[in-house]
Design a protein around this motif. Sequence first.
Motif, PDB file in Angstrom:
ATOM      1  N   MET A 120       0.846  -1.193   0.000  1.00  0.00           N
ATOM      2  CA  MET A 120       0.000   0.000   0.000  1.00  0.00           C
ATOM      3  C   MET A 120       0.882   1.244   0.000  1.00  0.00           C
ATOM      4  SD  MET A 120      -2.958   0.890   2.635  1.00  0.00           S
ATOM      5  CE  MET A 120      -3.795   2.395   2.642  1.00  0.00           C
ATOM      6  N   LEU A 121       0.421   2.246  -0.656  1.00  0.00           N
ATOM      7  CA  LEU A 121       1.137   3.504  -0.818  1.00  0.00           C
ATOM      8  C   LEU A 121       0.983   4.379   0.425  1.00  0.00           C
ATOM      9  CD1 LEU A 121       2.672   5.101  -3.036  1.00  0.00           C
ATOM     10  CD2 LEU A 121       0.464   5.989  -3.769  1.00  0.00           C
ATOM     11  N   ALA A 122       2.096   4.882   0.939  1.00  0.00           N
ATOM     12  CA  ALA A 122       2.081   5.857   2.038  1.00  0.00           C
ATOM     13  C   ALA A 122       2.417   7.220   1.447  1.00  0.00           C
ATOM     14  CB  ALA A 122       3.106   5.471   3.094  1.00  0.00           C
ATOM     15  N   PHE A 123       1.935   8.281   2.077  1.00  0.00           N
ATOM     16  CA  PHE A 123       2.175   9.629   1.570  1.00  0.00           C
ATOM     17  C   PHE A 123       3.048  10.416   2.542  1.00  0.00           C
ATOM     18  CE2 PHE A 123      -1.590   8.242  -0.624  1.00  0.00           C
ATOM     19  CZ  PHE A 123      -1.375   8.685  -1.909  1.00  0.00           C
ATOM     20  N   GLY A 124       4.025  11.120   1.983  1.00  0.00           N
ATOM     21  CA  GLY A 124       4.886  11.997   2.742  1.00  0.00           C
ATOM     22  C   GLY A 124       4.766  13.415   2.215  1.00  0.00           C
ATOM     23  N   GLN A 125       5.368  14.353   2.919  1.00  0.00           N
ATOM     24  CA  GLN A 125       5.339  15.768   2.533  1.00  0.00           C
ATOM     25  C   GLN A 125       6.760  16.283   2.350  1.00  0.00           C
ATOM     26  OE1 GLN A 125       2.445  17.541   1.946  1.00  0.00           O
ATOM     27  NE2 GLN A 125       1.512  15.564   2.262  1.00  0.00           N
ATOM     28  N   LEU A 126       7.048  16.858   1.197  1.00  0.00           N
ATOM     29  CA  LEU A 126       8.340  17.505   0.993  1.00  0.00           C
ATOM     30  C   LEU A 126       8.330  18.918   1.567  1.00  0.00           C
ATOM     31  CD1 LEU A 126       9.187  16.346  -2.631  1.00  0.00           C
ATOM     32  CD2 LEU A 126      10.155  15.511  -0.479  1.00  0.00           C
ATOM     33  N   ASP A 127       7.156  19.548   1.578  1.00  0.00           N
ATOM     34  CA  ASP A 127       7.004  20.901   2.115  1.00  0.00           C
ATOM     35  C   ASP A 127       5.941  20.840   3.205  1.00  0.00           C
ATOM     36  OD1 ASP A 127       6.490  23.556   2.684  1.00  0.00           O
ATOM     37  OD2 ASP A 127       6.114  24.149   0.614  1.00  0.00           O
ATOM     38  N   GLU A 128       6.376  20.764   4.438  1.00  0.00           N
ATOM     39  CA  GLU A 128       5.449  20.621   5.565  1.00  0.00           C
ATOM     40  C   GLU A 128       4.512  21.819   5.709  1.00  0.00           C
ATOM     41  OE1 GLU A 128       4.896  17.931   7.368  1.00  0.00           O
ATOM     42  OE2 GLU A 128       6.499  16.795   6.411  1.00  0.00           O
ATOM     43  N   SER A 129       4.868  22.954   5.116  1.00  0.00           N
ATOM     44  CA  SER A 129       4.021  24.144   5.243  1.00  0.00           C
ATOM     45  C   SER A 129       2.833  24.120   4.291  1.00  0.00           C
ATOM     46  CB  SER A 129       4.848  25.409   4.994  1.00  0.00           C
ATOM     47  OG  SER A 129       5.198  25.516   3.626  1.00  0.00           O
ATOM     48  N   THR A 130       2.862  23.243   3.294  1.00  0.00           N
ATOM     49  CA  THR A 130       1.799  23.214   2.295  1.00  0.00           C
ATOM     50  C   THR A 130       1.453  21.764   1.983  1.00  0.00           C
ATOM     51  OG1 THR A 130       2.742  25.202   1.331  1.00  0.00           O
ATOM     52  CG2 THR A 130       1.082  24.073   0.043  1.00  0.00           C
ATOM     53  N   HIS A 131       0.383  21.275   2.604  1.00  0.00           N
ATOM     54  CA  HIS A 131      -0.038  19.897   2.420  1.00  0.00           C
ATOM     55  C   HIS A 131      -0.693  19.721   1.039  1.00  0.00           C
ATOM     56  CE1 HIS A 131      -2.055  16.065   3.094  1.00  0.00           C
ATOM     57  NE2 HIS A 131      -1.232  15.897   4.117  1.00  0.00           N
ATOM     58  N   HIS A 132      -0.475  18.565   0.447  1.00  0.00           N
ATOM     59  CA  HIS A 132      -1.035  18.263  -0.874  1.00  0.00           C
ATOM     60  C   HIS A 132      -2.560  18.421  -0.892  1.00  0.00           C
ATOM     61  CE1 HIS A 132      -2.193  15.330  -4.144  1.00  0.00           C
ATOM     62  NE2 HIS A 132      -1.421  16.186  -4.774  1.00  0.00           N
ATOM     63  N   ARG A 133      -3.242  18.008   0.159  1.00  0.00           N
ATOM     64  CA  ARG A 133      -4.712  18.140   0.207  1.00  0.00           C
ATOM     65  C   ARG A 133      -5.134  19.608   0.207  1.00  0.00           C
ATOM     66  NH1 ARG A 133      -4.614  13.373   3.746  1.00  0.00           N
ATOM     67  NH2 ARG A 133      -5.449  11.665   2.505  1.00  0.00           N
ATOM     68  N   ASP A 134      -4.369  20.461   0.890  1.00  0.00           N
ATOM     69  CA  ASP A 134      -4.681  21.886   0.886  1.00  0.00           C
ATOM     70  C   ASP A 134      -4.480  22.484  -0.500  1.00  0.00           C
ATOM     71  OD1 ASP A 134      -5.312  21.805   3.583  1.00  0.00           O
ATOM     72  OD2 ASP A 134      -3.281  22.358   4.204  1.00  0.00           O
ATOM     73  N   GLN A 135      -3.469  22.030  -1.196  1.00  0.00           N
ATOM     74  CA  GLN A 135      -3.229  22.524  -2.551  1.00  0.00           C
ATOM     75  C   GLN A 135      -4.409  22.203  -3.469  1.00  0.00           C
ATOM     76  OE1 GLN A 135       0.675  20.603  -3.230  1.00  0.00           O
ATOM     77  NE2 GLN A 135       1.303  22.673  -3.782  1.00  0.00           N
ATOM     78  N   GLN A 136      -5.010  21.039  -3.288  1.00  0.00           N
ATOM     79  CA  GLN A 136      -6.122  20.621  -4.127  1.00  0.00           C
ATOM     80  C   GLN A 136      -7.347  21.515  -3.955  1.00  0.00           C
ATOM     81  OE1 GLN A 136      -7.050  16.415  -3.835  1.00  0.00           O
ATOM     82  NE2 GLN A 136      -4.919  16.006  -3.331  1.00  0.00           N
ATOM     83  N   LYS A 137      -7.438  22.230  -2.842  1.00  0.00           N
ATOM     84  CA  LYS A 137      -8.575  23.110  -2.574  1.00  0.00           C
ATOM     85  C   LYS A 137      -8.490  24.422  -3.349  1.00  0.00           C
ATOM     86  CE  LYS A 137      -9.094  21.204   2.045  1.00  0.00           C
ATOM     87  NZ  LYS A 137      -8.873  21.457   3.480  1.00  0.00           N
ATOM     88  N   GLU A 138      -7.296  24.785  -3.801  1.00  0.00           N
ATOM     89  CA  GLU A 138      -7.120  26.010  -4.578  1.00  0.00           C
ATOM     90  C   GLU A 138      -7.823  25.867  -5.931  1.00  0.00           C
ATOM     91  OE1 GLU A 138      -5.228  28.985  -4.076  1.00  0.00           O
ATOM     92  OE2 GLU A 138      -5.200  28.318  -1.992  1.00  0.00           O
ATOM     93  N   LYS A 139      -8.417  26.936  -6.395  1.00  0.00           N
ATOM     94  CA  LYS A 139      -9.011  26.959  -7.740  1.00  0.00           C
ATOM     95  C   LYS A 139      -7.909  27.391  -8.695  1.00  0.00           C
ATOM     96  CE  LYS A 139     -13.372  26.141  -6.729  1.00  0.00           C
ATOM     97  NZ  LYS A 139     -14.077  24.982  -7.208  1.00  0.00           N
ATOM     98  N   ALA A 140      -7.383  26.434  -9.446  1.00  0.00           N
ATOM     99  CA  ALA A 140      -6.280  26.742 -10.356  1.00  0.00           C
ATOM    100  C   ALA A 140      -6.305  25.760 -11.514  1.00  0.00           C
ATOM    101  CB  ALA A 140      -4.947  26.646  -9.617  1.00  0.00           C
ATOM    102  N   GLY A 141      -5.715  26.185 -12.598  1.00  0.00           N
ATOM    103  CA  GLY A 141      -5.588  25.289 -13.734  1.00  0.00           C
ATOM    104  C   GLY A 141      -4.907  25.990 -14.888  1.00  0.00           C
ATOM    105  N   PRO A 142      -4.216  25.271 -15.694  1.00  0.00           N
ATOM    106  CA  PRO A 142      -3.850  23.878 -15.453  1.00  0.00           C
ATOM    107  C   PRO A 142      -2.852  23.775 -14.298  1.00  0.00           C
ATOM    108  CG  PRO A 142      -2.742  24.676 -17.422  1.00  0.00           C
ATOM    109  CD  PRO A 142      -3.663  25.778 -16.953  1.00  0.00           C
ATOM    110  N   VAL A 143      -2.755  22.573 -13.731  1.00  0.00           N
ATOM    111  CA  VAL A 143      -1.820  22.314 -12.646  1.00  0.00           C
ATOM    112  C   VAL A 143      -0.985  21.079 -12.987  1.00  0.00           C
ATOM    113  CG1 VAL A 143      -3.159  23.392 -10.813  1.00  0.00           C
ATOM    114  CG2 VAL A 143      -3.507  20.971 -11.327  1.00  0.00           C
ATOM    115  N   THR A 144       0.230  21.074 -12.493  1.00  0.00           N
ATOM    116  CA  THR A 144       1.133  19.950 -12.696  1.00  0.00           C
ATOM    117  C   THR A 144       1.370  19.266 -11.361  1.00  0.00           C
ATOM    118  OG1 THR A 144       2.217  21.059 -14.542  1.00  0.00           O
ATOM    119  CG2 THR A 144       3.421  19.250 -13.505  1.00  0.00           C
ATOM    120  N   VAL A 145       1.114  17.976 -11.331  1.00  0.00           N
ATOM    121  CA  VAL A 145       1.434  17.167 -10.157  1.00  0.00           C
ATOM    122  C   VAL A 145       2.814  16.579 -10.403  1.00  0.00           C
ATOM    123  CG1 VAL A 145       0.834  15.158  -8.765  1.00  0.00           C
ATOM    124  CG2 VAL A 145      -0.970  16.540  -9.793  1.00  0.00           C
ATOM    125  N   ILE A 146       3.728  16.865  -9.508  1.00  0.00           N
ATOM    126  CA  ILE A 146       5.034  16.207  -9.544  1.00  0.00           C
ATOM    127  C   ILE A 146       5.077  15.338  -8.296  1.00  0.00           C
ATOM    128  CG2 ILE A 146       7.531  16.487  -9.550  1.00  0.00           C
ATOM    129  CD1 ILE A 146       7.119  19.133 -11.039  1.00  0.00           C
TER     130      ILE A 146
END
Length: 123
Positions: free
Chosen positions: A1-27
């Motif tokens: 099973m996949l575990a998730f980590g954070q490279l930038d503790e100040s900005t969680h991936h789930r919080d980023q998804q709440k932003e209205k933006a596009g196009p967006v690149t997931v790295i």
Amino acid sequence: MLAFGQLDESTHHRDQQKEKAGPVTVINTLLAPEGKEDEVVAAWTADAEYMKKSGSLLSVQLYRGIAGSRLFTNVAVWKSTDHLREALGTPEFASYVDSYPDGTVAYPHLYQKVAVEGICEGE
């Protein structure tokens, strides 16, 4: 099973998804467990095939570290954060997350292009 980590503790991936933006690149950098690299590629392939069917994934590319590295980096461009969030929120996607070998860690982060005059274009 996949575990998730954070490279930038100040900005969680789930919080980023709440932003209205596009196009967006997931790295998304993936660390494969030792000896499980082929299993990670197989799980990622099934995951990417599913995401491509959404119609909102504009492009996707997988990279692998060289010289025996266990790192993989997925670069995926989505129409918008709304489209990405919709694709990630399905039970089907959850089943793909479960197909990664135990010990696999993902470090996803969302980006947008930055314009730097004379060097590169922004969004």
